[in-house]
Scaffold this motif. Structure first.
Motif, short mmCIF file in Angstrom:
data_model
loop_
_atom_site.label_atom_id
_atom_site.label_comp_id
_atom_site.label_asym_id
_atom_site.label_seq_id
_atom_site.Cartn_x
_atom_site.Cartn_y
_atom_site.Cartn_z
N UNK A 85 0.86 -1.19 0.00
CA UNK A 85 0.00 0.00 0.00
C UNK A 85 0.90 1.24 0.00
N UNK A 86 0.47 2.27 -0.73
CA UNK A 86 1.21 3.53 -0.77
C UNK A 86 0.32 4.64 -0.22
N UNK A 87 0.84 5.36 0.78
CA UNK A 87 0.16 6.54 1.31
C UNK A 87 0.98 7.77 0.96
N UNK A 88 0.31 8.82 0.48
CA UNK A 88 0.99 10.09 0.26
C UNK A 88 1.28 10.78 1.58
N UNK A 89 1.65 12.05 1.52
CA UNK A 89 1.92 12.82 2.74
C UNK A 89 0.61 13.21 3.43
N UNK A 90 0.63 13.18 4.77
CA UNK A 90 -0.48 13.70 5.55
C UNK A 90 -1.77 12.91 5.45
N UNK A 91 -1.70 11.64 5.11
CA UNK A 91 -2.90 10.80 5.05
C UNK A 91 -3.33 10.45 6.47
N UNK A 92 -4.65 10.44 6.69
CA UNK A 92 -5.21 10.06 7.99
C UNK A 92 -6.07 8.82 7.79
N UNK A 93 -5.75 7.76 8.55
CA UNK A 93 -6.51 6.51 8.51
C UNK A 93 -7.23 6.35 9.85
N UNK A 94 -8.55 6.32 9.82
CA UNK A 94 -9.33 6.20 11.05
C UNK A 94 -9.24 4.81 11.67
N UNK A 95 -9.65 4.71 12.92
CA UNK A 95 -9.58 3.47 13.66
C UNK A 95 -10.32 2.34 12.97
N UNK A 96 -9.71 1.16 12.96
CA UNK A 96 -10.29 -0.07 12.41
C UNK A 96 -10.50 -0.04 10.91
N UNK A 97 -10.00 0.97 10.23
CA UNK A 97 -10.09 0.98 8.77
C UNK A 97 -9.06 0.00 8.19
N UNK A 98 -9.39 -0.54 7.03
CA UNK A 98 -8.49 -1.50 6.38
C UNK A 98 -8.32 -1.12 4.92
N UNK A 99 -7.09 -1.28 4.44
CA UNK A 99 -6.73 -0.85 3.09
C UNK A 99 -6.24 -2.06 2.31
N UNK A 100 -6.85 -2.32 1.16
CA UNK A 100 -6.50 -3.46 0.31
C UNK A 100 -5.08 -3.32 -0.24
N UNK A 101 -4.45 -4.48 -0.49
CA UNK A 101 -3.09 -4.48 -1.00
C UNK A 101 -3.00 -3.74 -2.35
N UNK A 102 -1.86 -3.15 -2.58
CA UNK A 102 -1.51 -2.44 -3.82
C UNK A 102 -2.40 -1.21 -4.08
N UNK A 103 -3.08 -0.73 -3.05
CA UNK A 103 -3.86 0.51 -3.18
C UNK A 103 -2.97 1.72 -2.95
N UNK A 104 -3.36 2.85 -3.55
CA UNK A 104 -2.65 4.11 -3.36
C UNK A 104 -3.62 5.14 -2.80
N UNK A 105 -3.25 5.74 -1.67
CA UNK A 105 -4.06 6.77 -1.03
C UNK A 105 -3.31 8.09 -1.20
N UNK A 106 -3.93 9.03 -1.90
CA UNK A 106 -3.25 10.28 -2.22
C UNK A 106 -3.02 11.18 -1.03
N UNK A 107 -2.09 12.10 -1.16
CA UNK A 107 -1.73 13.02 -0.08
C UNK A 107 -2.95 13.78 0.44
N UNK A 108 -3.04 13.89 1.77
CA UNK A 108 -4.11 14.64 2.40
C UNK A 108 -5.45 13.95 2.44
N UNK A 109 -5.53 12.71 1.96
CA UNK A 109 -6.80 11.99 2.00
C UNK A 109 -7.11 11.53 3.43
N UNK A 110 -8.39 11.35 3.70
CA UNK A 110 -8.86 10.88 5.01
C UNK A 110 -9.72 9.65 4.80
#
Length: 331
Positions: free
Chosen positions: A263-288
């Protein structure tokens, strides 16, 4: 017990004192629980209504406060009460566990390990071959640092934490109790003859400067190359970060959340409690990513995603509202 006057605390915060109080302040507390020797915080206008019934002598407040402190009570006005709270807590913080000697006699330190100045190593620690601990690193009791690890200056490894071989931590990192840095990534492949074959995980973990890993969290080593957390990332307790994931700077992951592999997270990403992110996903900078959400694909920069499966928050909220109307027979 440390005590301060309201004026002393105000000077420390470089704030503006409104009102006066004769009470000495010995600790901070929530507004509903505080007594007349405690200081509290009003960081949001919705909490102003609680002040009348609070027994706190002093409150740190934002500059737009719309109420008065009252008799024998005071406000300390600052630009940001939430940030000022950190400075107040520092005033009252007790020192950490004390070391009677820099390296406890029960610690095992390999002769090839290189220790900087003012390194402290507690009882029962293990420091492996060719480890490098830079100046002012602290290992509390029963921490384990395996071969060829490097740990930057002023970093702290708390009791029970394990730093596996070949991993590299930057300066000013904090690894909380029972966290594991560099465990094997979860890699298996079906095999007709053997059932499941374990895929060797020969990479490592690299943490930037100022990274904090919460108690019981795991950052897995890469299958090849590295799992990377950028400068300033803050990881809560019981978080899973899968192999070969890459986090940008200043990302936040709340408790029990998890990243699958790569998984790739950009800068300043916020992941809330108990959230799950699938493999090979990309979360852009500043996303919540909202708490409890399940992300199954890429998320654009700056967007807020919510739900299971996660969609842009406005879409999810519309779906929930429609479902509510249907179940109430109003659709």
């Amino acid at each position: 017990m440390k005590t301060f006057s309201a004026q002393q605390i105000c000077d420390h915060l470089q704030g503006e004192l409104l009102g006066t109080t004769s009470h000495e302040i010995n600790s901070p507390e929530q507004i509903e629980r505080a007594n007349d020797n405690q200081i509290t915080f009003i960081g949001n206008k919705k909490y102003e209504k609680l002040w009348a019934d609070s027994k706190a002598a002093v409150a740190v407040v934002n500059s737009d406060i719309s109420i008065e402190p009252g008799d024998n009570r005071a406000f300390i006005k600052v630009n940001n009460a939430d940030l000022a709270m950190a400075l107040v807590l520092e005033l009252f913080a007790e020192p950490g566990p004390q070391f009677d000697e820099a390296i406890h006699p029960t610690a095992v330190v390999h002769p090839t390990a290189v220790l900087g100045e003012d390194v402290r190593i507690g009882a029962g620690c293990y420091v492996g071959a060719h480890v490098k601990l830079e100046n002012n690193v602290t290992l509390y009791a029963n921490a384990t640092v395996l071969d060829k690890v490097t740990i930057g200056k002023f970093s702290t490894i708390w009791s029970g934490a394990v730093i596996r071989e070949n991993c590299h931590l930057g300066a000013y990192c904090i690894i909380h109790p029972n966290a594991t840095i560099g465990a094997d990534g979860f890699g298996f492949r079906p095999c007709p003859q053997k059932g499941l074959v374990k895929i060797p995980q020969i990479g490592n973990v690299i943490l930037g400067n100022g990274v904090e890993i919460g108690a019981g969290s795991c950052v897995d080593r890469g299958k090849f190359s590295s799992t990377i957390l950028g400068d300033g990332c803050k990881i809560d307790n019981l978080v899973q970060i899968g192999h070969n994931s890459v986090l940008g700077k200043f990302c936040i992951m709340a408790g029990s959340s998890g990243l699958a592999g790569s998984v790739t997270l950009g800068d300043g990403v916020i992941i809330g409690g108990s959230a799950s992110i699938k493999d090979h996903s990309t979360i852009g900078s500043g996303a919540v990513i909202g708490a409890g959400s399940g992300v199954i694909g890429d998320v654009p920069a700056g967007k807020t995603y919510l739900g299971y499966p996660a969609l842009e928050a406005r879409t999810t909220l519309k779906q929930w509202a429609t479902l509510k109307r249907i179940t109430e027979g109003k659709a």
